[in-house]
Design a protein around this motif. Structure first.
Motif, mmCIF file in Angstrom:
data_model
loop_
_atom_site.group_PDB
_atom_site.id
_atom_site.type_symbol
_atom_site.label_atom_id
_atom_site.label_comp_id
_atom_site.label_asym_id
_atom_site.label_seq_id
_atom_site.Cartn_x
_atom_site.Cartn_y
_atom_site.Cartn_z
ATOM 1 N N PHE A 65 51.277 43.356 37.284
ATOM 2 C CA PHE A 65 50.329 42.569 38.084
ATOM 3 C C PHE A 65 50.254 43.103 39.509
ATOM 4 O O PHE A 65 49.175 43.318 40.050
ATOM 5 C CB PHE A 65 50.727 41.095 38.083
ATOM 6 C CG PHE A 65 50.273 40.365 36.851
ATOM 7 C CD1 PHE A 65 48.959 39.927 36.738
ATOM 8 C CD2 PHE A 65 51.141 40.145 35.795
ATOM 9 C CE1 PHE A 65 48.528 39.276 35.590
ATOM 10 C CE2 PHE A 65 50.718 39.497 34.641
ATOM 11 C CZ PHE A 65 49.407 39.057 34.541
ATOM 12 N N VAL A 108 37.218 53.422 48.982
ATOM 13 C CA VAL A 108 36.240 54.353 48.398
ATOM 14 C C VAL A 108 34.820 53.867 48.633
ATOM 15 O O VAL A 108 33.950 54.629 49.074
ATOM 16 C CB VAL A 108 36.497 54.524 46.889
ATOM 17 C CG1 VAL A 108 35.335 55.249 46.238
ATOM 18 C CG2 VAL A 108 37.781 55.292 46.660
ATOM 19 N N ALA A 132 45.368 48.391 43.540
ATOM 20 C CA ALA A 132 44.180 49.195 43.275
ATOM 21 C C ALA A 132 42.968 48.641 44.025
ATOM 22 O O ALA A 132 42.028 49.381 44.311
ATOM 23 C CB ALA A 132 43.902 49.256 41.779
ATOM 24 N N VAL A 133 42.993 47.357 44.355
ATOM 25 C CA VAL A 133 41.816 46.750 44.992
ATOM 26 C C VAL A 133 41.559 47.330 46.387
ATOM 27 O O VAL A 133 40.448 47.817 46.655
ATOM 28 C CB VAL A 133 41.925 45.218 45.016
ATOM 29 C CG1 VAL A 133 40.787 44.613 45.806
ATOM 30 C CG2 VAL A 133 41.928 44.677 43.591
ATOM 31 N N LEU A 169 41.640 56.193 39.485
ATOM 32 C CA LEU A 169 41.234 55.496 38.260
ATOM 33 C C LEU A 169 42.272 55.666 37.151
ATOM 34 O O LEU A 169 42.525 54.735 36.384
ATOM 35 C CB LEU A 169 39.865 56.010 37.798
ATOM 36 C CG LEU A 169 38.694 55.528 38.659
ATOM 37 C CD1 LEU A 169 37.402 56.195 38.233
ATOM 38 C CD2 LEU A 169 38.559 54.008 38.588
ATOM 39 N N LEU A 189 48.376 46.481 39.834
ATOM 40 C CA LEU A 189 46.919 46.503 39.754
ATOM 41 C C LEU A 189 46.278 45.806 40.953
ATOM 42 O O LEU A 189 45.119 46.060 41.269
ATOM 43 C CB LEU A 189 46.452 45.956 38.412
ATOM 44 C CG LEU A 189 46.886 46.898 37.262
ATOM 45 C CD1 LEU A 189 46.183 46.541 35.978
ATOM 46 C CD2 LEU A 189 46.677 48.365 37.554
ATOM 47 N N VAL A 225 38.269 49.436 47.713
ATOM 48 C CA VAL A 225 37.473 49.083 48.895
ATOM 49 C C VAL A 225 37.292 50.299 49.793
ATOM 50 O O VAL A 225 36.195 50.557 50.309
ATOM 51 C CB VAL A 225 38.153 47.929 49.660
ATOM 52 C CG1 VAL A 225 37.490 47.711 51.000
ATOM 53 C CG2 VAL A 225 38.105 46.658 48.831
ATOM 54 N N ILE A 274 44.999 53.155 36.968
ATOM 55 C CA ILE A 274 44.778 51.868 36.303
ATOM 56 C C ILE A 274 45.303 51.904 34.865
ATOM 57 O O ILE A 274 45.776 50.902 34.343
ATOM 58 C CB ILE A 274 43.275 51.518 36.361
ATOM 59 C CG1 ILE A 274 42.910 51.276 37.832
ATOM 60 C CG2 ILE A 274 42.965 50.291 35.529
ATOM 61 C CD1 ILE A 274 41.433 51.131 38.071
ATOM 62 N N ILE A 295 39.129 59.155 43.893
ATOM 63 C CA ILE A 295 38.520 58.366 42.822
ATOM 64 C C ILE A 295 39.113 58.786 41.474
ATOM 65 O O ILE A 295 39.618 57.958 40.709
ATOM 66 C CB ILE A 295 36.989 58.567 42.793
ATOM 67 C CG1 ILE A 295 36.355 58.060 44.086
ATOM 68 C CG2 ILE A 295 36.385 57.853 41.589
ATOM 69 C CD1 ILE A 295 34.889 58.427 44.223
#
Ligand code: HEM
Ligand SMILES: [Cu+2]
Ligand SMILES: [Cu+2]
Lengths: 339, 627
Positions: free
Chosen positions: B358, B371, B364-365, B404, B361, B369, B407, B400
């Motif tokens: 949890f 990017v 990752a937010v 990714l 991830l 933002v 994730i 990017i």
């Protein structure tokens, strides 16, 4: 010879760089372009970004489709089907983001390349946008995590009672396998008892160890839960059974475990792949020294009936080597002999 | 330009009194000038990048061309090439280990933070130097010591450390397990100790300087994003490196003094060791408590540099300045609570795995933002493709692509299969390795004029960029396929297994791409060293940028500004402001001088500003009269 060739190559490379450099400096001085804000190169670079986008995009799609069967390993466990599904869902979600962001990233340079007549848009912030692209990824990620978490909880839940218990012990540089025998309980071990005859350090004074037996191959029944009890004798190793989507470190001093249900026998998989040589394999994925890349063990998945038959044919450690029972208390010895 | 008038209402004679009389040693070697120390870090970092890159070529040769006769390397590698001309498998592991250690710590930590935090912090916040020039000098020389020791360890008989850059015990603790765990590992630990000391000395300095030595008007909300990034990086380093030191210290005890922090129940070399009760997993927790923040120590400065370069060359304010800062703050805090995602299958409690999934991830937010903000900055800009700009766009692309795949790896259920395969290698080489490397290169191209007073050649920069950008993707993108197919990391060869007995062609392709990409870096080296002496002379503000460093003379002396330190009146991103005659307004231009372009809330600040300026001129007059 090689050395000479390399030296010549390097020299050649250097002189080419040098010449290109000199020529183009002269040219740019003549043209006076070293004084401009953006020269003709600006346009070339902008175009190259678009070409890069197209070129690599096509290459990626072409190769991903062409090679699909090669890199997509067949799956042969129940939980593996689920994790594969998660993998491809994640691939779809991230793939879309990947494409959109990259198209923008490489189209913008073309579209907004420098023009003396234009002024950039003064656009310092927009809180609404920021909130949107904080919340949306947050929600999407939450979805992914929750599905991952549910799968993870199931995979790591305690093994069913009736799971077949098999010990896999890593050492430099091989795996040794011990079956729990008829009682389906592994006997105690103590690393200090390890010797050439007793590679697992099994404590044969424990009654549970009497029917334990070794095997050169990991034989398991299809459709029934199997519990790997994993440990290491010297350094870290990691049990990796790629077709079972199974991985767990083997840690000296701290036994670990992983249970799963195989779904296809070796024979079935051979047929499916059209490859009569196919074997399920175990590899090591934790660096452990010189022979790290050679710790191979074969898993043989058979029908449950064949498994029971195979089990009944195996000889225990003690039957193989009665000397192991030497010095044990007599009642244990008796038990061992009856077996 | 309006800049100069404010910056140099002059007291130049004032400074001449305490001009340093530098000789060669104090100027180039034991220098306390942050600019020189930055350059020292840069040159040492470049040296290490060449070594680290070269090592990777060696092991890529093995992976791409396993049959190749490497006899021609014998003069260099001696006994590590066996009679049949093959590379020794143990030495292969040592190469991988040294490559990782060198790249992560020596190039992308010291070479990146060391160079740009040192060089830019005082210049961009308007300070004469670091808070402590002496500590700063020590920081470099500790790094230098560390470098020397690590370098020596490459040449010892038993070979350098070989347990992977994470040096997990028991492998790294037991000489019987791998020869590199003998003297090589000892030297690794000593070198890393010096390295940690160097990082801490540097970090304390960066933090203190940013907090205390900002020039008048340079509030935190007017700091360039570079400085925010360096500042937060230093904070992360200060909090996490000591934990690595603790981990290393306990390892030293286990290796040399018979303790059992990490060792338990070991039977090796025909002998049962007495150690019981230790836990190898403990080491992993300690290591990754640094290890994960470390990836942000490496990445944040690169992102900071990119923000600055993209804004300048888009001729647009960075989009979402505040959001960028909040994202970086978020990353800083979260980076401390995700470490165990490297350990999902280490045998730790699966419940912990859920928690860390949890948390991982969530991190990752803010990355996402950032990017989106970069993309929006490019949108409707007026883009000038300097080499620095190209490398910054390349960085965003890598960030990017690599982000990714994070994730996937952060999802513990998926990570079961992918952990320690080439998928992980692809992931972190893109997001951490290549992205940070591009940040470093962007920084060098962008600030070269300030460092050396000359310009690097742009055309060579373009060639360098395109070869490298395409090359990096050709090297690391195919690794995703190999990783999904299950190829494990740190394998000398894959021929022992049926499931990995394929993709020899792809591996060959990767190796060739790696060699080409590595060779392309010599274009950069040539450009760098040639331009240092023979490049075109730089102008004062070649990129027409807003930040303070461009208000210094072309070759700033020790102390940076010959006169008074300039005052700052605005944020650093006033590019293409509506109404302004030019497409940039440097930070030193007062709002009161630009009524035509002020926004409504800025117009209100003008009054305040006038007062400050009045006060200031009074002080100035008072000073003048003292002389
Ligand atoms: C989008 C956010 C990210 C996520 C969710 C993420 C997740 C992960 C996870 C779970 C692993 C462990 C994989 C495994 O070993 O099985 C990993 C490995 C790694 N990541 Fe990331 N990561 C992210 C961003 C980054 C960034 C920004 C960097 C560097 C700047 C980075 C550098 C690394 C490195 C160096 C490793 C390899 C460590 C090793 O096994 O030796 N990651 N990442
Ligand atoms: Cu191994
Ligand atoms: Cu991490």
């Amino acid at each position: 010879m090689y050395g000479f060739l390399i030296a010549v190559g390097v020299l050649l490379l250097l002189s080419i760089i040098w010449m290109v450099y000199r020529i183009q400096t002269l040219v740019s001085v003549v043209k006076g372009s070293d004084k401009k804000i953006a020269t003709g190169s600006n346009k070339i670079n902008a175009i190259l970004f678009v070409l890069f986008l197209l070129g690599t995009g096509i290459l990626m799609f072409w190769y991903s489709i062409k090679e699909f069967d090669n890199y997509q390993l067949p799956v042969a466990s129940e939980h593996g089907v689920i994790t594969d599904q998660l993998f491809w869902i994640t691939m779809a979600v991230t793939g879309v983001v990947f494409l959109i962001t990259h198209v923008l990233l490489f189209i913008f340079p073309y579209k907004y390349q420098y023009k003396e007549s234009r002024k950039a848009t003064f656009y310092p912030d927009n809180n609404k946008l920021e909130i949107i692209w904080t919340v949306v990824p947050g929600v999407v990620l939450a979805g992914l995590v929750i599905s991952g978490w549910m799968a993870w909880s199931d995979i790591t839940a305690p093994a069913p009672e009736k799971a077949h218990v098999i010990e896999i012990m890593g050492y430099q540089f091989a795996w040794d396998v011990r079956y729990a025998g008829k009682d389906n309980v592994l006997g105690d071990y103590d690393y200090r008892l390890t010797s050439a005859q007793n590679s697992h350090g099994v404590d044969f004074s424990d009654k549970n160890s009497i029917d334990d037996f070794p095997s050169p191959v990991v034989v398991i029944p299809k459709g029934e839960p199997v519990l790997f009890k994993i440990r290491a004798r010297d350094v870290l190793h990691s049990v990796f059974a790629p077709h079972m989507r199974l991985k767990m470190d083997a840690v000296p001093g701290m036994p670990t475990r992983f249970w799963f249900v195989p779904t296809k026998t070796t024979a079935e998989m051979r047929e499916e792949l059209g490859n009569p040589e196919f074997n399920y394999e175990i590899a090591c994925t934790e660096i452990c020294g010189r022979g790290h890349n050679g710790m191979r063990k074969v898993i043989e998945v058979v029908e449950p009936a064949a498994y029971q038959k195979w089990l009944s044919e195996q000889k225990s450690f003690i039957q193989n080597n009665p000397a192991l029972a030497k010095g044990l208390e007599s009642d244990v010895k008796e038990l061992a002999e009856i077996q | 330009m309006a800049t100069a008038s404010v910056a140099t209402h002059d007291t130049a004679h004032d400074h001449h009194d305490h001009e340093h009389h530098d000789n060669f040693v104090t100027k180039y070697i034991f220098s306390t000038d942050h600019k020189m120390i930055g350059k020292q870090f840069l040159v040492t970092g470049i040296f290490w990048a060449i070594i680290g890159g070269f090592l990777s070529i060696l092991f890529r040769l093995q992976l791409g061309f396993p049959e190749m006769n490497l006899e021609f390397l014998r003069p260099l590698l001696g006994g590590w090439i066996d009679e049949s001309g093959a590379l020794d498998p143990t030495f292969y592991l040592a190469l991988v280990t040294m490559h990782g250690t060198i790249m992560v710590f020596f190039v992308l930590t010291a070479g990146l933070s060391g160079t740009f935090s040192n060089f830019l912090i005082p210049l961009q916040i308007g300070a004469r130097d670091m808070a402590s020039g002496f500590m700063n000098m020590l920081s470099y020389w500790f790094f230098f010591m560390s470098s020397v020791i690590m370098f020596i360890s490459l040449f010892i008989k038993t070979g350098p450390a070989g347990g992977g850059w994470v040096v997990y015990p028991p492998l790294s603790a037991l000489e019987q397990a791998i020869p590199g765990s003998g003297l090589g590992m000892t030297l690794w630990l000593i070198a890393m100790t010096f390295f940690i000391a160097s990082s801490l000395l540097g970090g304390i300095n960066y933090i203190t300087t940013v907090i205390n030595l900002r020039t008048k008007g340079m509030s935190f909300s007017r700091l360039p994003l570079t400085i925010w990034a360096f500042f937060l990086t230093a904070v992360i380093g200060l909090l996490s490196f000591p934990v690595l030191f603790a981990a290393a210290l306990l390892l030293v005890f286990d290796r040399s003094f018979g303790t059992s922090f990490y060792l338990s129940d070991i039977y090796i070399g025909g002998e049962a060791l007495p150690n019981t009760g230790g836990s190898p997993v403990l080491y992993q927790h300690l290591f990754w408590f640094l290890g994960h923040p470390e990836v942000y120590i490496v990445l944040l400065p690169a992102l900071g540099i990119t923000s600055e370069v993209i804004a300048t060359n888009s001729r647009k304010p960075i989009f979402g300045y505040k959001a960028m800062i909040i994202s970086m703050l978020g990353i800083t805090i979260l980076s401390f609570i995700v470490w165990a995602h490297h350990m999902f299958v280490s045998g730790m409690n699966p419940f912990l795995g859920s928690i860390f999934m949890f948390l991982t991830l969530i991190i990752a937010v803010p990355s996402a933002v950032k990017v989106f903000n970069y993309l929006t900055t490019l949108w409707r800009g007026n883009l000038i493709f300097t080499p620095a700009m190209l490398f910054s766009i390349g960085l965003v692309s890598f960030f990017i692509s690599g982000g990714l795949t994070g994730i996937f790896l952060g999802n513990s259920a998926i990570d079961i299969q992918l952990h320690d395969t080439y998928f992980v290698v692809a992931h972190f080489h893109l997001v951490m390795g290549s992205a940070s490397f591009f940040g470093l290169l962007a920084g060098v191209y962008h600030w070269f004029p300030k460092m050396f007073g000359r310009m690097m050649d742009a055309r060579l920069g373009y060639i360098h960029f395109w070869l490298t950008f395409v090359g990096v993707y050709m090297v690391f993108f195919p690794m995703h396929y190999i990783g999904i197919a299950g190829f494990p990391r740190r394998y000398y060869s894959w021929t022992n297994f049926e499931f990995t007995n394929m993709y020899t062609d792809l591996n060959m392709f990767v190796s060739v791409a790696a060699i080409i990409t590595f060779s392309a870096q010599f274009i950069f080296l040539f450009n760098f060293f040639y331009s240092m002496y023979r490049g075109r002379k730089a102008t004062l503000n070649p990129w027409r940028s807003n930040t303070l460093e461009w208000t210094t003379p072309i070759n700033p002396g020790h102390g940076n500004w010959p006169g008074e330190i300039p005052t700052v009146y605005r944020w650093p991103y006033d590019y293409s402001k509506p109404g302004a005659p030019e497409d940039f307004i440097p930070q030193t231009v007062p709002l009161s001088a630009t009524p035509e372009s002020n926004l409504p809330h800025e117009q209100e600040q003008v009054k305040l500003e006038m007062e400050i300026m009045k006060e200031e001129s009074e002080v100035l007059v008072a000073n003048e009269s003292k002389h």
